[in-house]
Design a protein around this motif. Sequence first.
Motif, mmCIF file in Angstrom:
data_model
loop_
_atom_site.group_PDB
_atom_site.id
_atom_site.type_symbol
_atom_site.label_atom_id
_atom_site.label_comp_id
_atom_site.label_asym_id
_atom_site.label_seq_id
_atom_site.Cartn_x
_atom_site.Cartn_y
_atom_site.Cartn_z
ATOM 1 N N GLN A 154 37.896 49.017 37.521
ATOM 2 C CA GLN A 154 36.980 47.969 37.460
ATOM 3 C C GLN A 154 37.801 46.558 37.942
ATOM 4 O OE1 GLN A 154 34.742 47.733 33.383
ATOM 5 N NE2 GLN A 154 36.549 48.505 32.834
ATOM 6 N N VAL A 155 36.854 45.691 38.395
ATOM 7 C CA VAL A 155 37.405 44.496 38.926
ATOM 8 C C VAL A 155 36.612 43.267 38.256
ATOM 9 C CG1 VAL A 155 37.958 45.108 41.214
ATOM 10 C CG2 VAL A 155 35.702 44.638 40.829
ATOM 11 N N MET A 215 37.814 31.508 43.224
ATOM 12 C CA MET A 215 37.588 32.777 43.269
ATOM 13 C C MET A 215 38.994 33.489 42.481
ATOM 14 S SD MET A 215 35.974 35.538 43.812
ATOM 15 C CE MET A 215 34.692 35.312 44.774
ATOM 16 N N TYR A 216 38.819 34.138 41.455
ATOM 17 C CA TYR A 216 39.803 34.836 40.830
ATOM 18 C C TYR A 216 39.108 36.372 40.587
ATOM 19 C CZ TYR A 216 40.598 29.829 40.135
ATOM 20 O OH TYR A 216 40.703 28.477 40.211
ATOM 21 N N ILE A 217 40.001 37.121 40.664
ATOM 22 C CA ILE A 217 39.684 38.669 40.556
ATOM 23 C C ILE A 217 41.045 39.402 40.027
ATOM 24 C CG2 ILE A 217 38.909 40.786 41.698
ATOM 25 C CD1 ILE A 217 37.922 39.069 44.139
ATOM 26 N N ALA A 218 40.538 40.222 39.096
ATOM 27 C CA ALA A 218 41.598 41.239 38.550
ATOM 28 C C ALA A 218 41.077 42.447 38.452
ATOM 29 C CB ALA A 218 41.795 40.516 37.004
ATOM 30 N N GLY A 219 41.909 43.382 38.708
ATOM 31 C CA GLY A 219 41.671 44.766 38.916
ATOM 32 C C GLY A 219 42.269 45.421 37.460
ATOM 33 N N GLU A 229 33.757 32.246 32.750
ATOM 34 C CA GLU A 229 32.726 33.336 32.646
ATOM 35 C C GLU A 229 33.418 34.346 33.763
ATOM 36 O OE1 GLU A 229 30.233 33.480 30.722
ATOM 37 O OE2 GLU A 229 30.687 31.372 29.935
ATOM 38 N N TRP A 230 33.449 35.443 33.093
ATOM 39 C CA TRP A 230 33.981 36.448 33.891
ATOM 40 C C TRP A 230 32.986 37.753 33.926
ATOM 41 C CZ3 TRP A 230 38.742 36.969 36.002
ATOM 42 C CH2 TRP A 230 39.856 36.102 35.864
ATOM 43 N N THR A 231 32.821 38.358 35.012
ATOM 44 C CA THR A 231 31.807 39.355 35.239
ATOM 45 C C THR A 231 32.558 40.760 35.580
ATOM 46 O OG1 THR A 231 30.165 38.096 36.194
ATOM 47 C CG2 THR A 231 29.862 40.449 36.851
ATOM 48 N N SER A 232 32.460 42.003 34.959
ATOM 49 C CA SER A 232 33.100 42.981 35.143
ATOM 50 C C SER A 232 32.373 44.061 35.998
ATOM 51 C CB SER A 232 33.378 43.744 33.903
ATOM 52 O OG SER A 232 34.293 43.021 33.091
ATOM 53 N N VAL A 233 32.919 44.497 37.264
ATOM 54 C CA VAL A 233 32.156 45.384 38.313
ATOM 55 C C VAL A 233 33.124 46.801 38.217
ATOM 56 C CG1 VAL A 233 31.389 45.624 40.375
ATOM 57 C CG2 VAL A 233 31.260 43.586 39.181
ATOM 58 N N GLN A 234 32.300 47.948 37.972
ATOM 59 C CA GLN A 234 33.116 49.063 38.318
ATOM 60 C C GLN A 234 32.851 49.661 39.625
ATOM 61 O OE1 GLN A 234 34.463 51.282 35.744
ATOM 62 N NE2 GLN A 234 35.081 52.186 37.659
ATOM 63 N N LEU A 235 34.061 49.850 40.201
ATOM 64 C CA LEU A 235 34.158 50.567 41.697
ATOM 65 C C LEU A 235 33.524 51.830 41.590
ATOM 66 C CD1 LEU A 235 37.561 49.463 42.915
ATOM 67 C CD2 LEU A 235 35.410 48.288 43.298
#
Length: 333
Positions: free
Chosen positions: A190-191, A181-185, A199-205
């Motif tokens: 965006q996280v 589990m790797y998370i960058a803000g 493989e990375w997935t971008s999510v908008q807070l």
Amino acid sequence: TWGGVGHAGTLVTSRDGLNWTRRDAGAMPALYSRTCLNGRWMAGGADGMVVTSVDGIHWVATQVGQVGEFFNTYRIGDRVYLWGQGYCEDGLCTDGLYFTTDGVDWTKAESLPSELSPVQGLPAPYEAARRPIWSGDRWLLSANAGSAATGAVFASEDGIQWESVLVNGLLITSLHAEVGMYIAGDEMGQVHVSRDLIEWTSVQLPGGGTVSSILGSDGLYLASVANSGGGIYASTNGYEWERLPITRASLLGGSEVDGSYWFLGEGGTIIEVDPDQPAPLANLSVRTANAEKALPVISGFVIEGTEPRDVLVRAIGRGLESFGIEGVTSSPL
């Protein structure tokens, strides 16, 4: 203990999140970084100020040197280092590095500890934005490309040879790493989430803002946000985030100590989140239309434990008229 402080030295604390007590803490600056040493809490703030506490409730502000903001706090062995940045006088801007062994007396460091030396081996023009963090099987760090305003995440197994695993068009402002589990803000709320650093997935807070810190592990992750409404967001998988109804203060960073998560922000805001302490139910409200031959309305709640509790149950009819509700029942019981 829950706590919050604001302008003009305002500080309030609570044991249950419902009943609050105002305490006198004197003038409190905006706070950026925090750590604990030998039972004493320390937080670095603006204007060269440091606040300390032995119980998390009573805080004392102290002037330490002539620096702008203590953005970074590091605990190395039996010392805590505060790294101040942005102090300017007569056109001369300098940084300040101070250390303490007791949280009371501070000394300006004449040399940089090896643990705080700049990270080597990054490709130009990247420079490390923060210290590397250990995920359990490798090192990770966030780096930014200066004027290009491009952020990246690098990984290394030995701390010497670094490989880029994420390149983002925005500055990376926070990073969390554990095996799988790797998370960058980033600076725009965006996280970026990955399970394998490939493989990375971008999510908008939902509220945007700068993601100032990402904390958590084992299925519970918290992200603090600066600017744009501030606040704390929670996720169980890193991909779906929900704002917690705790605060909308602009939070400038956070850290984990002894299973609790501490967040610091503007106006001297200090918030502790204990994931093992359930939030109390403060209110349960049910409303429905009541007509002839209508089915009964049934609502209820369960109280855990064996100790007696005081509860208030009200049936309100005509009192709802003041809220603009029409067709209220004149006698609800």
